[in-house]
Design a protein around this motif. Sequence first.
Motif, short mmCIF file in Angstrom:
data_model
loop_
_atom_site.label_atom_id
_atom_site.label_comp_id
_atom_site.label_asym_id
_atom_site.label_seq_id
_atom_site.Cartn_x
_atom_site.Cartn_y
_atom_site.Cartn_z
N THR A 55 -21.51 -71.06 -74.83
CA THR A 55 -20.20 -70.30 -73.12
C THR A 55 -20.42 -69.65 -72.48
OG1 THR A 55 -19.47 -70.29 -75.66
CG2 THR A 55 -18.35 -70.27 -73.06
N SER B 230 -16.13 -72.33 -90.26
CA SER B 230 -15.90 -71.33 -89.43
C SER B 230 -16.96 -71.58 -88.60
CB SER B 230 -15.28 -70.37 -89.75
OG SER B 230 -15.46 -68.80 -88.67
N GLY B 231 -17.07 -72.33 -87.43
CA GLY B 231 -17.95 -71.78 -86.54
C GLY B 231 -18.81 -71.27 -85.54
N ASP C 265 -9.39 -69.54 -87.08
CA ASP C 265 -9.72 -69.64 -85.75
C ASP C 265 -8.94 -69.10 -84.71
OD1 ASP C 265 -11.05 -70.91 -83.03
OD2 ASP C 265 -11.72 -72.32 -84.12
N GLY D 10 -24.76 -66.77 -76.66
CA GLY D 10 -24.29 -68.96 -77.06
C GLY D 10 -24.32 -68.97 -75.86
P1 ADP Z 1 -21.50 -69.85 -79.58
O1 ADP Z 1 -21.78 -70.84 -78.85
O2 ADP Z 1 -21.74 -68.82 -78.29
O3 ADP Z 1 -22.70 -69.71 -80.75
P2 ADP Z 1 -19.30 -70.95 -80.89
O4 ADP Z 1 -19.00 -71.55 -79.95
O5 ADP Z 1 -20.21 -71.49 -81.44
O6 ADP Z 1 -19.74 -69.76 -79.48
O7 ADP Z 1 -18.41 -69.56 -82.23
C1 ADP Z 1 -17.62 -69.06 -81.43
C2 ADP Z 1 -16.43 -70.26 -81.83
O8 ADP Z 1 -16.11 -70.27 -83.05
C3 ADP Z 1 -14.58 -69.45 -80.34
O9 ADP Z 1 -14.27 -70.16 -79.82
C4 ADP Z 1 -13.85 -70.11 -81.92
O10 ADP Z 1 -12.95 -70.73 -81.92
C5 ADP Z 1 -14.75 -71.00 -83.39
N1 ADP Z 1 -14.07 -69.64 -84.50
C6 ADP Z 1 -13.81 -70.21 -85.36
N2 ADP Z 1 -13.08 -69.95 -86.32
C7 ADP Z 1 -13.40 -68.60 -86.13
C8 ADP Z 1 -12.78 -66.91 -86.39
N3 ADP Z 1 -12.64 -66.40 -88.05
N4 ADP Z 1 -13.24 -65.93 -86.06
C9 ADP Z 1 -13.27 -66.33 -84.21
N5 ADP Z 1 -14.03 -67.90 -83.76
C10 ADP Z 1 -13.98 -68.32 -84.37
#
Ligand code: ADP
Length: 425
Positions: free
Chosen positions: A11, A208-209, A182, A9
């Motif tokens: 990050t 939930s992202g 999250d 992703g």
């Molecule tokens: P990427 O940019 O790698 O696709 P995302 O930002 O889309 O990553 O997804 C990771 C983020 O999802 C985490 O930083 C976290 O804050 C968020 N998140 C939301 N809900 C959850 C959950 N239930 N478990 C883990 N992470 C979660």
Amino acid sequence: MTLIVAKFGGTSVASPERIKNVAKRLARMKENGDKVVAVVSAMGKTTDELMGLANAVNTNPPARELDRLLSTGEQVSMTLLALSLESMGLRAMSFTGRQAGIETNGTHNKARIVKVHNERILNALEADIIPVVAGFQGIDANGDITTLGRGGSDTTAVAVAWGIGADVCEIYSDVDGVYTTDPRIAPRARKLNEISYDDMLELSSAGSGVLQSRAVEFAKKWGVVIHSRSAFSDAPGTYIKEDPKMEEAVITGIAHDTSEIKVTIRHVPDAVGVAAKVFSALAANMVNMDMIIQNTSRDGATDISFTCPASDLARARETLDVIIPEIGADSVDVEEDIAKISLVGTGMKSSPGVSALAFRTLGENNINIMAISTSPIRLSMVIDSAETQRAVQLLHTAFDLDSDSIFEETQLSAEEIAAKMAKGR
Ligand code: ADP
Ligand code: ASP
Ligand code: MG
């Protein structure tokens, strides 16, 4: 030998240093004798920045042009990763969505994948080359570039995994798996070792992202096993698969979504066909309604509220400006600072009392519930967005989801994470 699709992703590829770390990880997989295809998102906040540039020159950018622009983000990161792999003496080749054979329908900005033409990727693997695929993009029947909706690289990864028959689709991000909520807003969130497609799908759809809901939908349909794990450590993450053998908790997790708004139409005449008229007009103007609440009528009139994505507000207003005089309603109020908190779990089906405990928990803590909706495996409540974190934490505790230890990774600053990455962890 395992055939792995590994998606990184934004990050995880946010800087040249991080890209080099991803390359090292891919090299380790090869050393282990595995075959790997990488899928990448755009670096850091690139997609937001590109969106900002588009809006700076056109406040309503045509979807086709926007897709053309947004797709460039992933084309930069894929090339840099391929270059980095090559500099380490490995053979790598980057592929745009088109080159990777990702065929979609023509719905720009949120296209659906309809076919994966896997030849070029398979040929590269055969030749011992690491294919690096641009996430988030495809090509429609006209040959135009499409994008798959925000977070769409997850879906590219699952589709490629399915297309080449991979053993597993690994999704690397800044969290080490799927948590009960999250972990950034609830330090007592607990990592799940496994979660079913149905529970994950419901969590993703409720905001939930961590995984795009389309990716989970695709994985469920075609039986692709997803492993959500950390780009910064080797710790095992969470497996998303059919019917995992996990203890049947009533609630699997809690999601929150602050991207919606609540619109209330005041003093709507309580007559047959009025609601149909309002909601048909909204739907025709592509307003994506979520919850709908109609209050009991008094003096022949009632208030009707609905929630929809904040990005649909302009279209909702436009529609209601026309409809309100037609139906003889009074006015429209918009509340922008709302949050939807959703409790999710297939275990909920056979457990009465979930709503009672949820409402009591919020009520006893003075958090007002503005709207409620339910499905057999989800309970969603709309509250003031300022209460999001407190509500999630209270519900997490009330439903016995708290872990004994505080999730330390979430306490790290961006610099600390970068330092960890630099150490190659
Ligand atoms: P990427 O940019 O790698 O696709 P995302 O930002 O889309 O990553 O997804 C990771 C983020 O999802 C985490 O930083 C976290 O804050 C968020 N998140 C939301 N809900 C959850 C959950 N239930 N478990 C883990 N992470 C979660
Ligand atoms: N770069 C795209 C986005 O920011 C796709 C993704 O990251 O999955 O939404
Ligand atoms: Mg994502």
